[in-house]
Structures are given as C-alpha cells and as structure tokens.
Design a protein around this motif. Structure first.
Motif: not given
Length: 846
Positions: A314-338
């Motif tokens: 459970d702890a492993l899954n929770n951390l992996i999902r949080t890692m994916m959340d942060v990754t998506r968020c960082v990618v979304q910042f990169k995709e912001l229209p300049s």
C-alpha cells in the motif's frame, strides 16, 4: 588504463560452482579479489557467473542483454561499458574522463559540486559487499538515508548540488506519448498489487493509446538513456547506496535534458523495473518462462505472504501514484501555451522555482521504491514485513504530496492567468468580427465565434426533430439569436412561438430563409452546472420550437461578456438579428416582435423605422390583438376607458364616477382594467375584488396584462434604440406619460373608437369626472370627447403630475430625457428595484 587489459582468467576456476549456486558465487567473490577485479572489466562474465543471484548483479543487465547487443554505436570494447558499472569501482552517473559517454560530459564539465568517480567509490559499496550484507545491514542503510532526509537543515545545499548538474542543451521533445506509456505500465502494476492482495488477478482494462510512427522513433532515440537509468536504479538499490547520491548520479546522466524530460525519462526507467517485477507476478503461474524467472526472483515465496506485506504494498503504491501525479503536473507546466504566458509571468516564475525541488524528490522517491522492490526479491518476504520500510515510503509520499499540492495550486493560478488572456483575446476578436466595416463571405465565422468554433461536436439541437445538428444549417441565412437566461417565462415563449409560426406561414420562400437560435446564458463561475440549473435548462430546451444551443457551457465567458457589454443583455430576453453575412442588422428585435409580431419581418432596423412612420397614437396600437373584444368595441365606435393602478379605492371611485357620467351623458362606455407593469400579486388581489364587486371588465389572464405592458415598454425602447426618441414626437410623449403614470398611482386612457381622447393621471382624471356638471354644458356644442378633454387639460395645466422612469440596463439609456408633462430636462438617478416578494410579472422590462 592498465586495468582495462586485465583478463578474466581469474574467473575460470571459481565459476564452475557459482553458476548453479548463488551462495558459492558470493563466497567465491569474497575470497577471490582477482575475480571481483575481473568483473570490473568484464560485465558479461559477471552476469553469467551470478545468473543464479539476480539480486546481486543481474538486475543491471536485464534491459541490456549481452555485451555485443547492449551498447551498439558506443565505440570501444572496454569503453562501451562505462555506463554499466562493475562490481565496486565504476559508477553510472560519474563517468570517467574522455568522450566515450554519449551525451554525458566528462567530469571536468559536468560534476560541479559532485564528487569524482574515485571519491564516490569510497562511500558506495560494490556488488561483493552487497552480497556480504545481511537484511539488517540493508535496513540500516535505508534508515540511515531516512535520517539524512529528515535531518538536513539546509535544503539549499542539496538543491544547489542538483542545480549544478542542470545544463540543458536546448533539445526539446514531446514527453507526453512516453508519459502515456509509462502511466499505463504503472497503473496496471499498482492495480495488480491491489488485486493480488485481494486474492484475484482480475484487472480493469485501461484505455489503449495509439502509438504513432513519430512516437516510436522518439522512443528508439531515448531507449539508451532510459536503459542506463534503469541499470543505475537497480544496481544502486542492490548496493545499498545512499539515496541522495544515487539521485544525484541520475541527474548527472540527464544533465542535458529539461526538467520535465528528466522526470519522464526517470519514471520510464523505474517503470521498466517495476513493470517487470509485477508482470512476472501476474503470469508466472501460466507461463513456464515467467515461472523460471519468478523462481530466480523468489516471487512464489514472496506472493504467498501478500497479506502481511499489504502495508508495504500500500505504501509503495501510494508513493508511485504520487510520483505520477507530480510528473503529470510538471509536464503540464511545460505544456502551458507560451503565447499566453511567458516564463517571466509571476504565476509561472513562481512555479519554476518549485519545479527543480519537485523533480528531485520525485526521482529520489523512484530510487527509494526501486530499493524496496529489490529488497523484496533479494532478501525475501521476511525483510518486507518490517514496518520501518513502510514508514520510509509513507514519509516520502507525504513530502511529495505536499510538493504536488503546492504545484497544483500554482498550476491553477497559471491556468487562470491563461484563461484571462485568452478571454481578452477572444473578446477582442468578437469586437473585430462585429465591426460594421468588416465584410464576411457568409455568417459561419461569426456564428462559430459566438457558439462553438470546433468541429468535434454538433452544438445545436433542432427543436422540430430533436436531433443534434451542426452550424452549417444556418449558413447564408438570416439568423435571429434569441438570448435569454433560464428565467424564460412560459408567457414569453408562447407569444414568441406564435409570432414565429405566423411569420413562417405568411413569409414568401425568399423571406423564409431565416432561423431562430436560442442561446442560453448561465453563470459560468459554477461548473459543472448545479442539478437544479441543469434540470431547468433541459425543461426549457424541450419546449423550444427552433434551434437551440444544446449545452449552455458551450457559450464561453468572453462571448457572454460581449453579449452583455455590446448587446446590453442582462436577464431579459433580447433578439439579435444577423444577416446572411453575419452582420448585425438589429441589436435587439424583441421590441419589434412584441409591437408588430410577424409584420416586422425581416426584423431589421430599417424595417423598424418604416413601421414607426406608419403608426399613430391610437387605441389599436395599445391593445393590438391582445383582446378581440376590445377590437369589436373599437369597430362599434364605443367610448372605452383603459385604466390601471394598484389602489382598490381609486378603482372603486373611478369606476363609479365613470359609470355615473356615462349614464348622465347617455354614451356607450366600456371599462377595462389592465393592471400594472409589475406587482403581480397586488394586481391579482385588485382583479379579484373587481370581479367580486362587478366594477368593470378585467383581463383574467395575467399573460394578457404582461403582454400589454411589455408592448408599451417595447415602444419606448424601440424608439430609444433607433435614436428616434424625439421629445417633439407626440406619440413618444404619450407613451412616456402612460409609463410614468403606471409607476405612481392610478391612470386612465379614454378613447372613442380607435381615437384616444385623454391620457391622464388619477389626480386629473377623477376631478374631471367629478366636475361633470361644469363641463357638461359644452357637450351639446362640442361633443362629449372634446368637452371632457378641454376640462381635463385645464386641470392638468394647473397641477401637472410628477413623472419618473426607471430604465433597465438591457437598453442603451439616453443621455437625457425631457419630462412629457412640463418638457424640462429630467434629473437622472441610479435606482435599485426589487419585487421578489410580489413575484413581479415575468419578463417585465422594468
């Protein structure tokens, strides 16, 4: 360089036993330094020698099988393995001098603040040392890192070290396809853990994402980098290296990439290791190859103890999902229209200061997760039962979740900033499109800008067939945009529908080339729409006989702003008319609809002016077709009193005196009570008393009262909209008088047939009726109507009643207005009105 010439001869004797006996392999390495040294320069032999113990050395080579196949394109036999470190001396991410490391600069260029290779080796145990460790030693390493994570007093030192590795070379690539693939792997892996613990292998199907040719080419270009990171994660996890040091080594490998790419590439490498582990867990019972590999990983024994390991999973899954959340968020910042937000915009600049920290802790979490997975396979389920490791993962997840929440808040600020910029751009585009000097080939560009610009949806619902249709059904037609809130009364809708049907019946084929489109306006600050609002919309939509926008959320905020600011829409319906080229030919034809009905076709401002030139101040204009009985009285030439007000005592006195005068003068008189423009409940009470006491004829249907006042108000607004509110216009003066009287007490209009004799306030009408004895002597000579008018006008000139108007914001309010009684310029005030306690008449424009 002499090391590279060392031959693997020292391995020949001790390798006979270790191939089938991992323990012997470990003992051989511990007692044979030559063998360990040989492994440094011959990773292929190391992999072959320790095949039975992948927990020690095979893991780095899972994704790079075979020396000859692993590093094609990397010159040199000994050089090509620099990125795949040996047993205790060479380390990925701290490459030696030279240029053999593709895309990874030498030490002098890359490792500012990062210890050199030889220095790093002092604190990083090799494979032989890892084999010698007991489970308790590995736990101590993990706990040791935990202590450093929580006790580090100055994160700036750590982040400066990470920032020193960041040297992007300007290369950009779209990480989104790769992220989709990684998400699919990790989602399925983490789901599989949950299902294993529950005792089932059932797995929800996730959306399959098509892999385009350019995506495949991109993956081929990045495979080598992903492979190196995967090896680094596996090797350092087994070696018990410091998590921060391993994380820094990965940053060294990725120095030339942008922050989002660092994160997605690292997550891809982690997905390879994690995905392989759980893929074997999923199919080992049905696939012999997988079963053999699973035995090497001790998976069958491990999976027999899933219940006590549940907190760890459970702890492993929770951390992996949080890692994916942060990754998506960082990618979304990169995709912001300049084009809408630049890096120096405060909203984005703040976020960019947080992203390096977010990337660091996410990659560090990947290292921790890889260590946990490796420890399970190499040390058995007994190691995993300890709660210490679960606490370690939970602590990282908590920290990463806090980072994610901060990033998400800042991302929302950026989205809001972008939306505002887009809204301004869209609003300006609408202003340009509707510039009277701009010509269009047809109306499609205008309609798309107003309703829906994309082609992925059918935005309209055909009221006659209840089918969804595209905007093409309106191409090169005159379009009447019926714009309203959801407070559209059934009275309004019924009358508009009748006018619409009449115009269809009487129009020629050419004239019938127009359509009505309902555009609903809702509060866009609340999405999705509240259930009550959605229900109200659907009920209205089902009653519309014409085209309607099928979803009010299709109408964007800048469009609503344009409709309110330029077309002066508030809450009351307006009807904007566009010609076949999309040009506005009437900013609001609703007044024409109420006054003249289908006669006003094609509902242009030119037609409106032509109709006014034909009109005179007469009773037919006031009542039109509202009540056929009144039209019959007009034809019969009867005297008719239309009267209104909310004071029942005034009504009683007026009707009694009027009937008395009519009897004395022997004239046929009819009286009609038409209520007030608002105060609906008050009107109902007065109507009930009139009926009970049989004081006069009264309109029983409140819709007739509403329509009478709506038409009268529309006459005023139509004149103002056309800019023809001439104070010298006799008709305009009479309209203003009647509307003003309605706001202040009772009133009455006397007509003989269609000809209006007097339009008076209660303060002059009652005294005139009461003074019958004085003016009746003139009736024989001048007639009843003229005698009544002369006496009334004499009283009016002595004490003219006060006048006031309260204009809604749905029309263009005139700069000034003269009093219809004394012709002086009236004072202007801002007024707030509320009649909710009286349930004001629906659709009233006052």
């Amino acid at each position: 360089m002499e090391q590279q010439k060392t031959t693997p001869s020292g391995l020949q004797t001790p390798m006979v036993g270790p191939i089938g006996n991992p323990t012997s392999a470990a003992q051989a390495l511990l007692h044979n330094p030559g063998a360990a040294q040989a492994l440094i320069n011959n990773p292929g032999a190391a992999a072959q020698a320790l095949l039975g113990n992948r927990g020690a050395t095979q893991q780095p080579f899972l994704n790079n099988p075979g020396v000859g196949q692993q590093h094609m394109g990397v010159p040199g036999g000994s050089q090509q393995h620099m990125g795949v470190p040996g047993a205790g001396q060479q380390h990925m991410g701290v490459p030696g001098a030279g240029q053999q490391h593709m895309g990874v600069p030498g030490i002098g260029q890359q490792h500012i603040g990062v210890p050199g290779a030889s220095h790093a080796s002092i604190s990083k145990p090799g494979t032989a040392l890892a084999l010698k460790m007991s489970p308790s030693d590995s736990r101590a390493l993990i706990r040791g890192d935990r202590g450093s994570m929580l006790s580090m007093s100055d994160d700036n030192v750590m982040m400066n070290q990470i920032l020193a590795t960041h040297a992007p070379d300007g290369r950009e690539f779209d990480v989104r396809p790769l992220l989709y693939l990684v998400e699919d792997i990790l989602n399925r892996a983490t789901q599989h853990v949950d299902f294993l613990v529950k005792g089932t292998l059932a797995q929800a199907e996730l959306e399959e994402r098509a892999q385009q040719a350019n995506h495949i080419a991109m993956l081929e270009a990045l495979t080598f980098t992903i492979d190196r990171i995967a090896c680094e994660l596996s090797y350092k996890a087994l070696g018990g290296s410091d998590v921060h040091a391993t994380t820094t080594a990965i940053f060294n490998l990725l120095s030339s990439y942008a922050w989002d790419a660092k994160l997605v590439l690292s997550l891809s490498a982690f997905a390879l290791n994690c995905g392989e582990f759980w893929l074997l867990a999923q199919i080992y019972s049905t696939n012999q190859l997988a079963r053999s590999m699973a035995l090497l990983k001790q998976l069958p024994t491990l999976l027999e103890h899933t219940t006590p390991l549940k907190p760890r999973f459970d702890a492993l899954n929770n951390l992996i999902r949080t890692m994916m959340d942060v990754t998506r968020c960082v990618v979304q910042f990169k995709e912001l229209p300049s084009m809408y937000i630049s890096p120096d915009a405060p909203a984005l600049a703040t976020a960019m200061t947080l992203i390096p920290t977010a990337v660091y802790w996410t990659i560090r979490s990947m290292v921790a997760c890889a260590s946990q997975i490796s420890s399970l396979t190499s040390m058995g389920h007994e190691f995993g039962i300890s709660t210490t490791e679960s606490w370690e993962l939970s602590t990282l997840a908590h920290k990463l979740r806090n980072i994610y929440e901060h990033l998400t808040k800042q991302l929302n600020v950026c989205y809001q900033y972008i939306d505002e910029r887009r809204d301004v751009e869209t609003y300006q585009m609408l202003l340009n499109l509707f510039d009277p000097n701009v010509l269009h080939i047809d109306n499609m560009r205008v309609l798309k800008a107003l309703i829906y610009a994309k082609d992925d949806k059918l935005p309209l619902l055909d009221g006659s067939t209840k089918r969804e249709v595209s905007l093409d059904v309106l191409r090169r037609k005159s379009v009447l945009l019926l714009i309203s809130s959801l407070e559209f009364s059934s009275d309004e809708l019924a009358i508009l529908e009748q006018i619409y049907n009449d115009s269809r019946i009487h129009a020629t084929r050419l004239e019938s080339q127009y359509e009505v489109v309902w555009i609903p306006i809702v509060d866009r600050s609340i999405t999705p729409l509240p259930k009550e609002t959605q229900t109200k919309f659907e009920n209205l939509l089902s009653t519309m006989p014409w085209y309607s926008v099928k979803d009010p959320l299709l109408i964007e905020k800048p469009v609503i702003r344009f409709i309110k600011e330029v077309w002066h829409f508030r809450n009351k319906p307006i009807l904007v008319v566009l010609d076949p080229q999309g040009k506005v030919v009437s900013p609001n034809a609703i007044h024409m609809m109420w006054i003249w009905g289908s006669t006003a076709f094609p509902f242009t401002s030119m037609r409106e002016e032509a109709l006014w030139r034909e009109e005179t101040w007469r009773l037919d204009l006031l009542v039109d077709g509202i009540d056929p009985l009144i039209l019959n009285w007009i034809k019969e030439g009867k005297y008719i009193f239309l009267y209104g007000g909310g004071n029942i005592e005034w009504v009683r006195r007026f009707t009694a005196q009027a009937r008395s005068v009519a009897t004395a003068s022997r004239i046929p008189l009819e009286m009609v009570y038409v209520g007030r423009s608002n105060k609906r409940e008050q009107v109902k009470k007065v109507t009930a008393i009139i009926n009970a006491e049989k004081l006069s004829y009264v309109w029983q249907d409140q819709a007739m009262v509403w329509f009478f006042w709506t038409r009268l108000e529309s006459m005023l607004f139509s004149k103002i909209q056309l800019g023809r509110a001439d104070d010298q216009d006799p008709m305009m003066q009479q309209i203003k008088k009647l509307l003003s009287y309605d706001r202040d007490g009772g009133w009455a209009v006397l007509s003989q047939g269609s000809n209006i004799v007097v339009n008076g306030h209660s303060t002059t009408i009652l005294p005139t009726l009461g003074g019958y004895d004085e003016w009746s002597v003139n009736v024989a000579e001048k007639g009843f109507d003229m005698s009544f008018k002369e006496y009334h006008d004499k009283l009016h000139d002595v004490t003219p009643p006060c006048c006031r108007f309260e204009f809604p914001t749905t029309i263009k309010i005139p700069e000034n207005m003269r009093c219809p009684e004394c012709l002086r310029v009236m004072e202007k005030y801002n007024t707030f009105l509320c009649c909710h306690d009286e349930q004001g008449i629906p659709g009233s424009l006052f």
